[in-house]
Each structure stands twice: as C-alpha cells, then as structure tokens.
Design an enzyme around this catalytic site. Sequence first.
Site, PDB file in Angstrom:
ATOM      1  N   ASN A 129    -110.255 -44.421   3.604  1.00 46.11           N
ATOM      2  CA  ASN A 129    -111.639 -44.065   3.934  1.00 46.11           C
ATOM      3  C   ASN A 129    -112.118 -44.940   5.088  1.00 46.11           C
ATOM      4  OD1 ASN A 129    -111.603 -46.243   2.056  1.00 46.11           O
ATOM      5  ND2 ASN A 129    -113.685 -45.838   1.409  1.00 46.11           N
ATOM      6  N   ILE A 130    -112.879 -44.317   5.974  1.00 44.98           N
ATOM      7  CA  ILE A 130    -113.396 -45.014   7.159  1.00 44.98           C
ATOM      8  C   ILE A 130    -114.901 -44.756   7.204  1.00 44.98           C
ATOM      9  CG2 ILE A 130    -113.242 -45.276   9.670  1.00 44.98           C
ATOM     10  CD1 ILE A 130    -110.392 -43.942   9.427  1.00 44.98           C
ATOM     11  N   GLU A 131    -115.669 -45.791   6.884  1.00 46.18           N
ATOM     12  CA  GLU A 131    -117.123 -45.620   6.801  1.00 46.18           C
ATOM     13  C   GLU A 131    -117.780 -45.837   8.155  1.00 46.18           C
ATOM     14  OE1 GLU A 131    -118.433 -48.004   3.449  1.00 46.18           O
ATOM     15  OE2 GLU A 131    -117.502 -46.574   2.060  1.00 46.18           O
ATOM     16  N   CYS A 148    -113.330 -39.588   4.014  1.00 45.56           N
ATOM     17  CA  CYS A 148    -112.563 -40.023   2.844  1.00 45.56           C
ATOM     18  C   CYS A 148    -111.089 -40.227   3.200  1.00 45.56           C
ATOM     19  CB  CYS A 148    -112.632 -38.981   1.737  1.00 45.56           C
ATOM     20  SG  CYS A 148    -114.265 -38.713   1.053  1.00 45.56           S
ATOM     21  N   GLU A 165    -108.454 -39.103   1.617  1.00 45.01           N
ATOM     22  CA  GLU A 165    -107.641 -37.889   1.457  1.00 45.01           C
ATOM     23  C   GLU A 165    -107.713 -37.026   2.712  1.00 45.01           C
ATOM     24  OE1 GLU A 165    -109.928 -39.192  -0.472  1.00 45.01           O
ATOM     25  OE2 GLU A 165    -109.685 -38.640  -2.577  1.00 45.01           O
ATOM     26  N   CYS A 181    -112.927 -32.993  -0.210  1.00 44.18           N
ATOM     27  CA  CYS A 181    -111.484 -33.246  -0.030  1.00 44.18           C
ATOM     28  C   CYS A 181    -110.655 -32.231  -0.806  1.00 44.18           C
ATOM     29  CB  CYS A 181    -111.147 -34.670  -0.461  1.00 44.18           C
ATOM     30  SG  CYS A 181    -111.755 -35.899   0.711  1.00 44.18           S
TER      31      CYS A 181
END
Length: 149
Positions: free
Chosen positions: A45-47, A56, A58, A106
């Site tokens: 996940n990359i916020e 997310c 996935e 996802c």
Amino acid sequence: MIMNDYSDLIRFAIDKLHFSYAPYSRYHVAAALLAKDGRVFYGVNIENAAFSPTICAERTAVFKAVSEGVREFEAIAIVAGEGEYLEKCDFRPDTLPSYATPCGTCRQVMREFCDPKTFEVVLARSPEDYKVYKLEQILPDSFGPEFLI
Ligand code: THU
C-alpha cells in the site's frame, strides 16, 4: 481435498512489508501475486497526504503485473500489520495479529483478470497460518468483463 501450499508466497509477501508506505494509517499491507507463468509480482500500500490517491497493496501488485503484459493469475497472498507491532520486530514478524482481507475495490480489480472459480485469495498471519478462499467466495454474483465484451 488437495490444498495448495502457499507458505513460500506468504514468506515473499512478508518480506516486502517494510516497503509499505503508510505514514497516515500506519497499517502496512503487502501482497504477492502468483502469475500462471510462475512469476510473482509484489505490491504494497502506498498512502498519500491527500488521502484519496492512496492505493492498496493488492491493486499495486495487479497493476504492476498487467503493466508488464501479464494478465493470467493463480493466487494472491496478502499480509498486513500495524506499524507499532511491525517496528518492534523490525518488520520480521513470526505471526501477524490478524488476517489481512482485501477491500471491495481490490476484489473487483482481481475479478477483472482472474477466474472467480479458480483464483485463490490467501489471507495470512504467517507462512503456516493462513486461510484460502476462491475469489467467488469473497465476491459472489460478481460483475466482470464477460458482461461487456
Ligand atoms: N489497504 C490495503 O493495502 N489493502 C486492502 O485491501 C485494505 C486496505 C491499505 C490502504 C491504506 O493504506 C491502509 O490499508 C488502511 O486502509
């Protein structure tokens, strides 16, 4: 019933947890996506400070694979844990406190490329402790490409 052994795929995912960029939720997620040709694509996940651009783990994994020309998949292993817990063990957990579970978006992205009857979603706490679902079990009566193409 023969059940696939997903311990290696889970180990690969756990290994990538430290790449997760989650300074806001502090909930770190990693996914290892097994393609039919045997390749494994990882995602975390990359916020984002603006929140909604967050992606997310996935979807990162699926998009990495598809953008490299791979569209056929067997399974995805997902792991997750809270920052405080993971920092204490230097992102090398023996067991994660809970099973990660994919969000609805996802699940729908998996449905685009994966056969709901055969594709397996592996929710893991450790390489030895995991639950396996067919995609159709966690996304019943789903909408997919065959409705349009
Ligand atoms: N997250 C995932 O990476 N996968 C999921 O299926 C559930 C949620 C991430 C998004 C966000 O960075 C954090 O977990 C908290 O929602």
